[in-house]
Design a protein around this motif. Structure first.
Motif, PDB file in Angstrom:
ATOM      1  N   ILE A 192      22.947  -6.714  -6.317  1.00 51.30           N
ATOM      2  CA  ILE A 192      23.141  -5.343  -6.816  1.00 51.30           C
ATOM      3  C   ILE A 192      22.944  -4.350  -5.673  1.00 51.30           C
ATOM      4  CG2 ILE A 192      22.150  -3.560  -8.313  1.00 51.30           C
ATOM      5  CD1 ILE A 192      21.603  -5.868 -10.349  1.00 51.30           C
ATOM      6  N   GLN A 193      21.912  -4.576  -4.861  1.00 47.16           N
ATOM      7  CA  GLN A 193      21.666  -3.677  -3.730  1.00 47.16           C
ATOM      8  C   GLN A 193      22.813  -3.706  -2.737  1.00 47.16           C
ATOM      9  OE1 GLN A 193      17.773  -4.816  -2.273  1.00 47.16           O
ATOM     10  NE2 GLN A 193      16.817  -3.119  -3.374  1.00 47.16           N
ATOM     11  N   GLN A 194      23.434  -4.851  -2.575  1.00 47.56           N
ATOM     12  CA  GLN A 194      24.569  -4.940  -1.658  1.00 47.56           C
ATOM     13  C   GLN A 194      25.715  -4.049  -2.148  1.00 47.56           C
ATOM     14  OE1 GLN A 194      25.769  -8.988  -1.072  1.00 47.56           O
ATOM     15  NE2 GLN A 194      26.484  -8.570   1.004  1.00 47.56           N
ATOM     16  N   VAL A 195      25.968  -4.051  -3.453  1.00 48.71           N
ATOM     17  CA  VAL A 195      27.007  -3.190  -4.026  1.00 48.71           C
ATOM     18  C   VAL A 195      26.623  -1.727  -3.825  1.00 48.71           C
ATOM     19  CG1 VAL A 195      28.100  -2.472  -6.182  1.00 48.71           C
ATOM     20  CG2 VAL A 195      27.793  -4.904  -5.687  1.00 48.71           C
ATOM     21  N   ILE A 196      25.355  -1.394  -4.061  1.00 44.04           N
ATOM     22  CA  ILE A 196      24.883  -0.021  -3.868  1.00 44.04           C
ATOM     23  C   ILE A 196      25.010   0.383  -2.399  1.00 44.04           C
ATOM     24  CG2 ILE A 196      22.842   1.483  -3.945  1.00 44.04           C
ATOM     25  CD1 ILE A 196      22.000  -0.094  -6.487  1.00 44.04           C
ATOM     26  N   ASN A 197      24.643  -0.525  -1.481  1.00 42.22           N
ATOM     27  CA  ASN A 197      24.763  -0.233  -0.046  1.00 42.22           C
ATOM     28  C   ASN A 197      26.207   0.079   0.332  1.00 42.22           C
ATOM     29  OD1 ASN A 197      22.027  -0.677   0.324  1.00 42.22           O
ATOM     30  ND2 ASN A 197      22.301  -2.766   1.078  1.00 42.22           N
ATOM     31  N   GLU A 198      27.133  -0.739  -0.160  1.00 42.16           N
ATOM     32  CA  GLU A 198      28.552  -0.504   0.133  1.00 42.16           C
ATOM     33  C   GLU A 198      29.009   0.840  -0.422  1.00 42.16           C
ATOM     34  OE1 GLU A 198      30.479  -3.938  -1.488  1.00 42.16           O
ATOM     35  OE2 GLU A 198      29.650  -5.280   0.038  1.00 42.16           O
ATOM     36  N   SER A 199      28.540   1.177  -1.621  1.00 45.58           N
ATOM     37  CA  SER A 199      28.916   2.459  -2.238  1.00 45.58           C
ATOM     38  C   SER A 199      28.342   3.638  -1.466  1.00 45.58           C
ATOM     39  CB  SER A 199      28.439   2.509  -3.690  1.00 45.58           C
ATOM     40  OG  SER A 199      29.055   1.495  -4.450  1.00 45.58           O
ATOM     41  N   MET A 200      27.068   3.521  -1.054  1.00 45.56           N
ATOM     42  CA  MET A 200      26.446   4.612  -0.285  1.00 45.56           C
ATOM     43  C   MET A 200      27.182   4.825   1.030  1.00 45.56           C
ATOM     44  SD  MET A 200      22.282   4.305  -0.831  1.00 45.56           S
ATOM     45  CE  MET A 200      22.158   2.925   0.272  1.00 45.56           C
ATOM     46  N   ASN A 201      27.554   3.742   1.685  1.00 47.38           N
ATOM     47  CA  ASN A 201      28.269   3.869   2.954  1.00 47.38           C
ATOM     48  C   ASN A 201      29.672   4.422   2.756  1.00 47.38           C
ATOM     49  OD1 ASN A 201      26.514   2.955   5.218  1.00 47.38           O
ATOM     50  ND2 ASN A 201      26.251   1.221   3.831  1.00 47.38           N
ATOM     51  N   SER A 202      30.291   4.090   1.639  1.00 49.92           N
ATOM     52  CA  SER A 202      31.596   4.665   1.322  1.00 49.92           C
ATOM     53  C   SER A 202      31.487   6.175   1.107  1.00 49.92           C
ATOM     54  CB  SER A 202      32.170   3.984   0.081  1.00 49.92           C
ATOM     55  OG  SER A 202      33.380   4.564  -0.284  1.00 49.92           O
ATOM     56  N   ILE A 203      30.448   6.585   0.390  1.00 51.99           N
ATOM     57  CA  ILE A 203      30.212   8.026   0.176  1.00 51.99           C
ATOM     58  C   ILE A 203      29.951   8.718   1.508  1.00 51.99           C
ATOM     59  CG2 ILE A 203      28.597   9.706  -0.812  1.00 51.99           C
ATOM     60  CD1 ILE A 203      28.295   7.737  -3.206  1.00 51.99           C
ATOM     61  N   LEU A 204      29.144   8.078   2.354  1.00 53.63           N
ATOM     62  CA  LEU A 204      28.853   8.638   3.674  1.00 53.63           C
ATOM     63  C   LEU A 204      30.142   8.838   4.471  1.00 53.63           C
ATOM     64  CD1 LEU A 204      26.786   9.433   5.918  1.00 53.63           C
ATOM     65  CD2 LEU A 204      26.803   7.014   6.582  1.00 53.63           C
ATOM     66  N   LEU A 205      31.024   7.850   4.446  1.00 47.84           N
ATOM     67  CA  LEU A 205      32.306   7.973   5.162  1.00 47.84           C
ATOM     68  C   LEU A 205      33.148   9.114   4.613  1.00 47.84           C
ATOM     69  CD1 LEU A 205      33.399   4.249   5.653  1.00 47.84           C
ATOM     70  CD2 LEU A 205      32.815   5.903   7.433  1.00 47.84           C
ATOM     71  N   ASN A 206      33.189   9.237   3.285  1.00 44.70           N
ATOM     72  CA  ASN A 206      33.971  10.317   2.670  1.00 44.70           C
ATOM     73  C   ASN A 206      33.416  11.685   3.043  1.00 44.70           C
ATOM     74  OD1 ASN A 206      35.752   8.557   1.449  1.00 44.70           O
ATOM     75  ND2 ASN A 206      34.613   8.461  -0.467  1.00 44.70           N
TER      76      ASN A 206
END
Length: 134
Positions: free
Chosen positions: A30-44
């Protein structure tokens, strides 16, 4: 542990550790999915602000639950020890660190090795200091 629905016996600890390891694996996934989402938001956000290649400088991650991670490592180490004992009894030649490195990637084994060398040097220096002081 009767309040958990288990009778007190030797298998209780193993069963509870297995449940914790399973839970830890779920949390880590679950944390891996959250990490990917946070990094996607950071990129945006970086793209909106005109910052390029932010992902080469910053990565956001959540820490895994340490106690669960340690229990998972302990369980894996027990399994690896059993495998190594079986290999030794069959006289198969093998590198004892291969399985550990392969199945416990959460530990930086190069750093671990460097720390071991430093610790050995420390112990030798400490022993010489004590011998010289007497």
């Amino acid at each position: 542990a009767p309040y958990l629905g288990y009778n007190d016996n030797v298998e209780l600890r193993d069963h509870l550790v297995h449940i914790n390891v399973t839970f830890a694996a779920e949390i880590i996934n679950i944390q891996q999915v959250i990490n990917e989402s946070m990094n996607s938001i950071l990129l945006n956000v970086a793209n909106i602000c005109g910052v390029k290649n932010i992902d080469s400088h910053i990565t956001l991650t959540l820490r895994p639950p340490i106690i669960l991670l340690l229990q998972m490592i302990e369980t894996i180490m027990g399994s690896i020890s059993n495998i190594q004992q079986n290999l030794q009894s069959t006289n198969v030649s093998f590198n004892p660190f291969y399985l550990i490195k392969k199945f416990i990637p959460t530990i930086d084994w190069d750093e671990f090795s460097d720390e071991a060398v430093e610790y050995e040097l420390f112990l030798k220096a400490k022993g010489k200091q004590q011998d010289g002081g007497m």
